[in-house]
Design a protein around this motif. Structure first.
Motif: not given
Length: 503
Positions: A241-261
């Protein structure tokens, strides 16, 4: 004594009637103990440092096994290459010498500027010291009637044959430390306790390990890879669970990279682990241009309940030298303005007028960790323009205090050892070197460079692939929490106002 039945030269049917059975087995056990190598892993690592390289050690001669005899020593060790001699004395001190030249019964001194004397243990305590040769013309004295002898009798072990009395050999050699070697304040007493009463003498062949051979110790320590660890990691991530004090429902992870990586393949790999079979929910492949044209916020669901886990992976189009996400779009992505399933259109740049544009993103909409995905097999040939684009992204990511990691994919293509056994990934000097190189390129700590192996050709799940992926995912979730803790600190310090959660 059951464990010794097959090791004793004795009819097992008579084991209960023979008075000699116990004696014979105990004798066998004692003999086996005597014949064990005494050199330890730590000793080898220290010798590796002194010999400036990664080595393997093959036992050529052992006094308790082969007899304390000069002729036997030479029979076993002559013309074999570099050797290290270790003496284990009755005071639990361990000392000896190294030479890079052959023993060959030449009745002469040999020149070796790489030779050295050393101590590893002093009265049982780890206390390594090296004494380098100062007169290389007399590095070793090589005589058929002598055991290993270093310098102008700096360390002469024995001559002829020495019989073992009680539990040690009373060697008939002598020591004149400091004749050919620089002692750096050490003496006969501090090295050998002032005597040559030894429990054993060993001589090892010292050979260079082939390039890429596994390290003796992992460069990144993890728990033991087994089914227990796999299940433990899955359970922890399912309970995350993300930090309870902030009540954020989900951690968000951004994928960035070269084509075909392997951005989309990384999501598919995580999804496969929690679905229990190989999946291909995200479109992936090896096309010339990015197969990802739509911004996706992928859910990963619990196999049993079907409920989403408390993190999401955001997949965007691949970076190319002249195409892909630009710095302007990156800011919108980081700040949570871009809606799920947004269709990228090169001829229509993102703006506040874009359909579905999130005008007032909450903390829950923002990106909490950025994952740069780099094909490990292309680290040395990443186009300069792509590196420049990544650097421009990093400046904007840093401004927002968002943690960054690098996922190094296709590590099985880079290192043969890792390809054969993925559990050896953190024993691989090849992968370690690649991590160090990417750390320098990206300006990130090495702990943020995470090697992974995606599911690409497999049709069944593999425990080692799952373990490495879950270890990586766990680390990324920890970094996401770091971002939220920093955000909470700023709220408590009054530096920012708390954003609405947006549940």
């Amino acid at each position: 004594m059951d464990g010794y039945v097959q090791k004793c030269d004795y009819d097992p049917w008579k084991r209960y009637t023979s008075d000699s059975y116990t004696y014979d087995c105990e004798k066998t056990k004692k003999s086996q103990t005597l014949h064990q190598e005494l050199i330890k892993k730590n000793d080898k690592l220290q010798l590796n440092k002194w010999t400036a390289g990664r080595k393997k050690y093959k036992l050529l001669y052992k006094a308790t096994r082969d007899k304390c005899c000069a002729s036997v020593f030479h029979d076993n060790c002559n013309n074999r290459g570099p050797t290290v001699t270790l003496l284990y004395n009755i005071n639990n001190s361990v000392f000896g010498g190294y030479t890079s030249v052959n023993w060959r019964s030449a009745d002469a001194y040999h020149n070796d500027d790489k030779a050295f004397l050393f101590r590893l243990y002093q009265k049982g305590k780890w206390n390594p010291v090296i004494m380098k040769v100062k007169d290389s013309r007399k590095s070793i004295y090589d005589d058929a009637s002598y055991g290993p002898t270093f310098g102008g009798h700096d360390l002469k072990t024995f001559t002829g044959t020495i019989n073992r009395s009680r539990d040690y050999f009373q060697l008939n050699g002598n020591s004149n430390f400091g004749t050919s070697y620089s002692m750096n304040g050490e003496t006969y007493d501090s090295i050998a306790n002032g005597h040559l009463q030894v429990k054993d003498i060993e001589v090892y062949l010292v050979e260079d390990l082939p390039a890429g051979s596994p390290l003796d110790e992992p460069w990144r320590k993890t728990p033991k890879w087994d089914l227990e660890l796999l299940n433990s990691l899955k359970e922890k991530i399912e309970r995350y669970r993300p930090l309870q004090e902030l009540k954020v429902p989900q951690a968000r992870l951004l994928l960035v990279g070269q084509v075909g990586a392997g951005k989309s393949s990384f999501f598919n790999t995580i999804n496969s682990i929690f679905r229990g079979h190989i999946t291909s929910q995200a479109c992936s492949g090896n096309a010339e241009h990015s197969l990802t044209t739509i911004y996706r916020m992928y859910q990963v669901r619990n196999r049993t309940s079907g409920k989403p886990l408390n993190f999401r992976l955001h997949d965007t189009k691949g970076i190319e030298a002249d195409q892909g996400v630009d710095a302007h779009e990156m800011c919108f992505l980081l700040d949570g303005h871009i809606p799920d399933r947004h269709q990228f259109n090169p001829s229509l740049p993102l703006s506040t007028d874009t359909l579905g544009f999130v005008t007032s993103p909450t903390l829950s909409d923002k990106i909490h960790c950025v994952l740069f995905v780099i094909d490990g097999s292309t680290v040395d040939v990443i186009p300069e323009k792509v590196v420049e684009r990544i650097k421009s992204f990093q400046s904007r990511i840093n401004q927002r205090g968002v943690p960054q990691v690098v996922l190094l994919t296709r590590i099985d293509k880079v290192c043969e050892v890792t390809g054969e056994d993925l559990s050896k990934v953190f024993y691989s000097p090849v992968i370690q070197e690649m991590v160090d190189k990417v750390s320098q390129i990206m300006g990130l700590p090495r702990s943020h460079i995470l090697p992974v192996k995606n599911y690409e050709v497999e049709m069944e799940l593999n425990d080692n692939v799952d373990i490495l992926t879950l270890l990586t995912l766990q680390q990324m979730l920890h970094f996401s929490d770091d971002y939220m803790y920093n955000y909470l600190d700023q709220i408590e310090e009054g530096k920012i106002q708390k954003l609405s959660i947006g549940e």
